[in-house]
Enzyme design. Sequence first.
Site, PDB file in Angstrom:
ATOM      1  CB  ALA A 111      -7.200 -10.219  -1.802  1.00 37.91           C
ATOM      2  NE  ARG A 156      -4.782   0.187  -7.039  1.00 38.96           N
ATOM      3  CZ  ARG A 156      -3.837   1.104  -6.936  1.00 38.96           C
ATOM      4  NH1 ARG A 156      -4.172   2.373  -6.787  1.00 38.96           N
ATOM      5  NH2 ARG A 156      -2.557   0.777  -6.932  1.00 38.96           N
ATOM      6  CE1 TYR A 191      -6.248  -0.492  -2.207  1.00 38.04           C
ATOM      7  CE2 TYR A 191      -4.309  -0.390  -3.605  1.00 38.04           C
ATOM      8  CZ  TYR A 191      -5.469  -1.010  -3.231  1.00 38.04           C
ATOM      9  OH  TYR A 191      -5.860  -2.165  -3.868  1.00 38.04           O
ATOM     10  CG  HIS A 237       3.156  -8.394  -1.811  1.00 36.15           C
ATOM     11  ND1 HIS A 237       3.362  -9.751  -1.648  1.00 36.15           N
ATOM     12  CD2 HIS A 237       1.826  -8.251  -2.014  1.00 36.15           C
ATOM     13  CE1 HIS A 237       2.204 -10.390  -1.737  1.00 36.15           C
ATOM     14  NE2 HIS A 237       1.264  -9.485  -1.967  1.00 36.15           N
ATOM     15  CE  LYS A 273       1.867 -17.780  -0.143  1.00 42.08           C
ATOM     16  NZ  LYS A 273       1.723 -18.174  -1.556  1.00 42.08           N
ATOM     17  NE  ARG A 333      -2.833 -18.651  -7.363  1.00 42.58           N
ATOM     18  CZ  ARG A 333      -3.596 -19.404  -6.579  1.00 42.58           C
ATOM     19  NH1 ARG A 333      -3.076 -19.951  -5.489  1.00 42.58           N
ATOM     20  NH2 ARG A 333      -4.862 -19.619  -6.872  1.00 42.58           N
TER      21      ARG A 333
END
Length: 337
Positions: free
Chosen positions: A13, A38, A59, A80, A98, A166
Amino acid sequence: MTDRVRIGVLGAARVVKQALTDPAKSAPEITVAAIAARDPARARERAARLGIPKVHESYEALLADPDLDAVYVPLPNALHAEWSIRAMEAGKHVLCEKPIASNEDEARRIAGVAAKTGRVICEAMHPLYHGLFDRVAEIMADGTIGEIRHVSARVCFPVPNSKDIRWQYPLGGGALMDLGVYAVAVLRALAGADPAEVTHARAKTRVPGVDRSTDARLRFPGGATGRIKTVMWGWPVFSFTGRVEGTKGKLTVRNPIAPQAFNRIVLETGGKKTSEQAAKLPGTYTCELNAFAAAILRGEPLRTGPEHFVPVMGVIDEIYRRAGLPVRGASLSARSE
């Protein structure tokens, strides 16, 4: 365990540079040691750009690395809880972006796994580790503004790109999820308590199930009221403010979520107005990394462990219910009773 915490990154990210690799340069007990994504090619590109020495092909391979002590999780919101839990079960401590979960139930499951495994779990609510909140706590404790009557937090920031994650319900999108966690965290810090209940909430949507803005009213133990407003598309475009109204005066905190850029504490008491600025450095992310390392290496307490993120997600869930929207992690067609 060495005298440094060796962190692996789950995902490539954009926030990794801002929230981890750059501030880690000023955190003497943190080493960013590995990354996985990924797309392994993307992981290799990000590793070269950010100076991360090791790239894992998956991962799972990163979680199995015995040379890592902890994992940073900057994945989309909906992932998350899963990867925080998998990391702790693999023996790693976790710093997770968060909001740490999609809803309160997930947050409680994370807390339970942390207790069972003995791993440190920290939500990356970086502003709360800044000295600004230490200074606010001092002012609130000395009784300068008297007994609290009303607390408010407004966090507004535009996200115009409709393809941004988002705006995607399945990935845990929404103004309340992206910005509301900041607002609730600031509200709790200013009030020194968790809200007793959400008394009213309304939301506006841009796409089905995803709030572009939320406005909620709350009540605290003892009768004080609260309000949070979050806007991801609409008016005001930019607003980062926390405020406490007491029986003797008022305290306003400007830019409580990015005080390393600028901040201001304004006091209005006895007909006079004064202001001060908390030190900008070290930045919030460095303060957070230092606290995370101290919790792992020396058992020092965290400000954003389970006692923080479980009640925050409970407030988020209740605001969604009151506003007539589904909580994140639920079926989009489902509506809470």
